[in-house]
Structure formats: structure tokens, C-alpha cells
Design a protein around this motif. Sequence first.
Motif: not given
Lengths: 330, 581
Positions: A140-141, A144, A148, A220, A299, B220-225, B241, B243-244, B562
Amino acid sequence: MLVEWIIKSVVIVLFMTAGFAYVTLYERRLLARMQTRIGPNRAGPFGLLQPVADGIKLIFKEELVPHNADKLIFTLAPVITVIPALIITAVIPWGDTLTIGGTKITLYLTDVNIGILYLMAVTSISVYGITLAGWSSNNKYALLGGLRATAQMISYELALGLSFVGPILIAGSMSLLDIVKAQSSIPFILLQPAGFIIFFLASLAEVNRAPFDMPEAEQELTAGYHVEYSGMKFALFFMAEYIKLIAVAMIGSTLFLGGYQGPFVDQFPILGPVYLFAKVIIWLGVFIWLRATLPRIRYDRLMAFGWKIMFPIALLNVLVTAVVLVLVGG
Amino acid sequence: MNDRLLSSTVDEAVSSRLSGLLTEDTRPGYSGYLVAPENLLEAVQILRDELGFDYLSSVTGVDYLEEDRLETVYHFYRSTGGSGLVLKSSCSRENGRIPSLTPIYPGAEFQEREAWDLLGIRFEGHPDLRRILMWEGFDGHPLRKDWREPYFEEEAKPFKSRWPDGKAVRSEEKTPFGDNVCFPPDFDPQTWQAEPETVIERLQQDEKPLADEEIQTDRIVVNLGPQHPSTHGVFRMTVMLDGETIVSLKPVMGYLHRNHEKIAERNTFLQNMPFTDRLDYLASMSNNFGYAIAVEKLMGVTPPERAEYIRVIMAELTRISSHIMTTGFLLNDLGAFFTPALYALEERELILDIFEMVSGSRMMCNYFRFGGVVRDIPEDVLGRIRQLVTDRLPRKIDELDSYLTNNEIVKTRCQGVGVLTDVQAIAYSAAGPILRASGVPYDVRRADPYSIYDRFDFDVAVQTHGDVYDRYLVRLQEMRESLKILRQALRDIPGGPVLAGKPQYQVRVPAGEAYGRVEGPKGELGFYVVSNGKPNPYRYHVRAPSFINLTSLETMCMHQKVADAVVVLGSVDIILGEVDR
């Protein structure tokens, strides 16, 4: 003729790859100085062998391909990114004609009469590599980051392209050699200050440098589109990024700072590459300085800045330049 | 004096208004009021709405095994200052239920989850009563007195196996792996699969389509960490999220959980002093301070004058070092490439040098003792501090100010981002710079002065917008105020002893309870200690400011980008050693 081309091409490719290695060192050392550190100074004198050590490390790293990644595209993406970066500088003149032992050697690979179009076309290709890398990583990162990158580059390419128009109009040619020659008396940065600023900002966005380094925003997106890449594939992305940095500095110097022009370059054409080199070093220094100084723009604000400010100003710049040229020249 | 006056009016008001609902806690050494669970909500509503106790500082529990009951302990304060009110409510250990205060005080949410997780107090009406620090497959509630950890040896240290004749036999060597490790029934560690989807499913349940949406977009579901460069440790934000844009955010924590409180209850009182260093490891002196105050309240000792001054000097130096580092790393979260962070670290190093000179350690200082500090500051170190405080630090703080405060990018990225209004900040029990940036001038040093803070002339830094930028400004201002306090303390510091009585390895702590709180760099740091006269604390609870500040994280991040979530988290300034404990 063919031999000359091959030799020149090899020299350019080698120069760019070696340049990439030493730009990383230059950046690390300069950043360190700005951050009250010393920087890498262990490998070789002044750390000059550090890029070699890094290169060897990256070659021997294990290459991981994520489980559900699209393997073909995943492998292809770094290649698509790095090749345009390498061939970008083919049309940039390093100097005028040099005479060695009676043979005339031109200090440029080729002088295409649509050189600027070539630049625009080639720089745009590398976006595909980044987008595909983000897409194929199954992360996913990365996705994105890739998105971007696409959005950012499309928006900034417009302003970038329009900033090229000023020098084209003044020089009356799309050949880069003609543009450089037109600057023999006065560099275009003085005639086109707005164009220069637009070019500078748009090129920062184009090569994803701070403060526009959204696609790989570490805070991010961890590393953005290349988060899943390791080993030599990662090195290719890294390489593409830094080679594009050098290329952008060369294009900028050529269009606005007079390229290889400088004092006594008429008598000693060999000084041409030296002047170009010096201008590129300064240009890169400013890029690094900005990276050490500025936080990242968000962004959405970046997009707004590109479309609502940069694009209209670039258009206006083209209009004013054209009108003034018609009035003065006509 | 003032303190007593306030508390007597509190007592009168409470007894007149709530006489039917509350009974006074008359156990020796205890204070506050007891309330039956069925009357709790009514009493709390009156406390908040009519008596002005709008700030719920701490929620925790105590397991009274012998009396077969779990006691929930609440500490209420007024956001206008003054001393607090302690409320206790008991339920049975088996299936005991207590009404949840989360609907009245949203700041109780995580604290009640923690109390459920560690003590097994079931809060009825809590919106999301899940484990918060332990993992989902964990069996039991570890802070209960009858819960025993794997390789259990004895109830309290020092363990006989290692004392006094130095037999270094550890019980884990005697016990082969797995022999007394408890798992829930039907649990097989070999086949167990974590349920990574629970948090995400919860997010999707919350999902509401935006009203004015023309294009249907996927979320979308994002895991930050937990492994992420900007979470300042092993902390996870599960964000959804569009978009962002963040439409939902759930913090997940506990990756660094080591059951600090259980270990501390096995330790002796003095053994806990170095253990508190490990909570907020960037501010060990403040942690020492809070714990020392709590135990001193129980013991009834007062530190000598010189020790009080030394304590204040150390606490304020800690505040500066913590704030300057937070500011530097906030810029890192904004995407600056380490330059501000490294400039900040340079100043922090100088402060750590001083800590090393006085305590022998740079980060894990272990410097305070009950009734004073462990050793005196030499005169030349005082000179170093003086030089730092009068010359270098003011210059460097001004430098930071001039570089950052008017930076265009910093302003656009920080202003209006992560806004928490004053009402929300109080309701969410936010503390420290977060609370003050929202326009609530609440600083424990001024609101409920401890140690000798009533002697110093300083301002409480406060801003009004409650966004990330104001939190940065509050921290900047607080560093300047700390310098002011330091200059006064260094001017006035008297000679004399630094420890009341003689140094003791084993302190006698009479039975009772005490809540000691200090204004740490991250906010109100409280220690709730219950003693039953034995060498070990019966209950030891930490009111961790950065843990409780996270309660409002979702509110602050909602409908932001985000990239802003990262900045908001940076402005909350969490230290995972303290969040997870």
C-alpha cells in the motif's frame, strides 16, 4: 564517425554513473557539514571510496521479491526508470568544437534540432517506471507513493515545459547548442528570471527532491514506491534519481546559466566542460542545501501550488516573453 | 495554606451536595470518598456539572484480594486549579461491574481499557472494551494479586534464591520451558493465528459514506507501524484512507509492554526508583520526582531545602532537554532531513553531560531518593549549569525560534492541523503542552504546586488555537519559562544537607495511599501508590501522560491528510516506554 559516437556515448554513460556515485558522497558530506556532523570519511581519503563500498554492498545484498508481486513488471520497473535518466544528456552540449591534431571533435554527442522536445519526451518516460514499481510491489505504501509520483510529475511537467519556451523563443531554436550559443553575451537567467524560478521549482518536483519529495516521503510512506526493492534493483532506482539530478542540473545550466559558456572559452574550447561541470556542482549544492533546510510541503498543497500558481505564472511568462520579443524584434 | 482552604471548601461542597451518594473513606492512610457503583454516574455527573471537577486525571484500580473486591480509583481535578478529589468504587472480583465514565469523560476511554486489561474490571457502557496493552490471546488479568507470571518465584523481592548468600539460581533455569506458562483454554501456541483483521473490521463498521460524494471511491486501510520511521517507536496507527484523507484511525499499542506496574509491585520501594527512569526515558529526572513525591506523601518526610532546589533544577533541565528534542523531531516528522533534530540533540547532549556529572548516568539517572536526592551537586557543576542556563541555552532557543517559527512551510503544515478545542482537551484528559496549546492554562506547577514551585516567578505558557503550531509555540515558551525558573533556583539555592535522615536501603512506608503528581515534559505525570506497611508497594500505578494524550489522537487526525497524522503524532510527543509501560 560511428566510432566517435560510440566513444562519446560510453564516456557520457560512464560519466553519469560515476557522477551518480560521487553525487551521493557529495550530498552526504555536505549534508553532514550542515548538520554539525562529519559524514563518511573512513573509506579512502576523505571518504572517496565510500561510493565503491556502497556499490559493492548493494550488489551483494539479497534481492527480495514480495510474495504477490507482479514479477515481470517488478523487475522491469527499475530498468524503465534508469534508462531514460542515462540517455537524457545525449543532446546536451559539453563544449564547442575541439581540435586535436588536426581532427575536429565536437564536444557533444549530437545536435538535434528538436533537442528540447527530446528532453521533455525522455524525462516523461521514467514516470512509468515509478508508477509501475508502486503498482507491482503489492504494497500500500508503494502504491500511494507511485500514485503521488504520477500526479506530481504530470502536474509539474506542464510548468517545466512552459519554462523551456522562454529560452526557445529568445534563441529562436530548439537545438540546445543554438540556445547555448545565444547566451554568449548574456545568460538567460537575466532575461528570463521568472522562467528560471519556475524551472528550478518544477525540476525539484520532477526529480522528487526536498521539499517536494512526496513520492518517497519517509515519514508517511516509509520509502514510497521503492519500499519493497532491495539490492541492485533498489540501487537502480537510487541511481536513476541521482542521475536525473545531474541531468536536471545540466539542463538548467544549459538553458539558463549559459551552459559551457564562460570567460576564454572561445580561445580554449576545452574549458567548456569545466565551466559546465562547475555550474552543475553549484546547482547540485543548492539542491542539497534545500534538502538540509526545508521540511516537506504537504501533497495536496503541492498539487495546488503546481496548478494554481506555477502553471498560470508559466503561461504568463510565455505570453510576456512572446509579446516583448515581437515588439523589440519586430 | 491556600491548598488547605481550597480542600476544605471542596469538602463542604461535596458533603452538602453529595451527602446521600458518597461516604468518606475512613481507612487509616486513605482519603477521598467511596461511592456505590449504582450511584457512580449520578455522583460524577454532579461533580462535573455542578462542582466543576471537569478534569478526570486518572482512572485505575486496586485488587484487594483478601477483602475479595476490586476497587476503582478516580482522581478528579478542576481545570481551573486546586487540589483534587478522590473517588472510589468497589465491585466483586468475580464478574464485578462498574459503570463506565467514558460517556461523561471521554478521556477515561483508554484508562478504562487498561484497567479492564490488567485488572479485569468490567466497565459497563464502555464503547470499545478490548485489551489495550496485552495481546488478544492472553489469559487472565496480570495486575490481580492472584495472577502469577511464568517462572514465578515469590510475591516480593529480594528473592530468596538470590539473597543473601548469593546463590545465583534463577527459577527459569529450574523450570523447563512451558511448565508454568499459562495459556487460555483451547489455546495452542503452535497453531494460533493472530487476528489482524479485528481492528480493521472495526474500522469498516465505522465507515460512513461521505454525503456529498460524487465519485464512488474505495477506501484502503493502512497500518502505520509498528515498524515505521515516524511512530517514534513500536506504535501502530491503523488508518482508513479515502485517497489521502483519514476517515478513521485506531491507535494500537502495547508492543513494548513489560507490565511495569506488576514488576514494580514485586520490587521494594527503593528498587522502583531506578525503574521509573525507564518510563519516559527522555525525562528520567521528572519520573523520579513524581515517584519520590508520592512515596514521601506516604512516609510523611520533607526533603531539606537544598534537595528541593536541586530537584527543581534537575526537573527543569529535563523539561528543556525533552522539549528541545521534541521540537527537533517534530520538524523531522514534517519532512526536514534531520537538521533541526541534530541541532536540538546538540543542546540535549550538554544537558545530559550535567546529568552525568551529578548522577553518574546520562539517561537512567536514578538520582532522587525519598526525602532528598542521592548526592550533592559539586560547586563546579553548579557553575556549568549557570553558564548553560544564562548563556548557551537562551541563545540556542532564540536561534531555534528564529529558524522555525516564521518558516513558511512550517506554518502551512502546522497551522490549523490537529486541532483540539479547549473543551475537547479537558474532556479527553489531555495534559501538558497539548492542553495548554488548546487555551487551558493548566500547569500542575501552578495549579496544584508541589515541591517549592510556589516560590518561583514564572508564566504558564498558553496558546489558543490548539493546533500543532501552537503546541510548538507552547513548548518554545515553556523552555524559556524553565530557564527563568532555573535562574531563580540557581540564585537562591542554599547550602545544607541533601537528604532527610540517613540513607536507607529499606524504607518504612506506613500503610495508606498517595497520589503524587508532577508536571512532566509530556504532561501531568502521576504516581498512585498504595502501601500496606510491607517493604513493597501493594499497588503502584503510573498515570502516563503520553498514553492518555493518545486518547484524543483520532479526534485530532480526523479528516486530515495522512501526512498530517504523522505531524499530529509528533506534536503529541509520545514516548513508547511510557505509553506501553
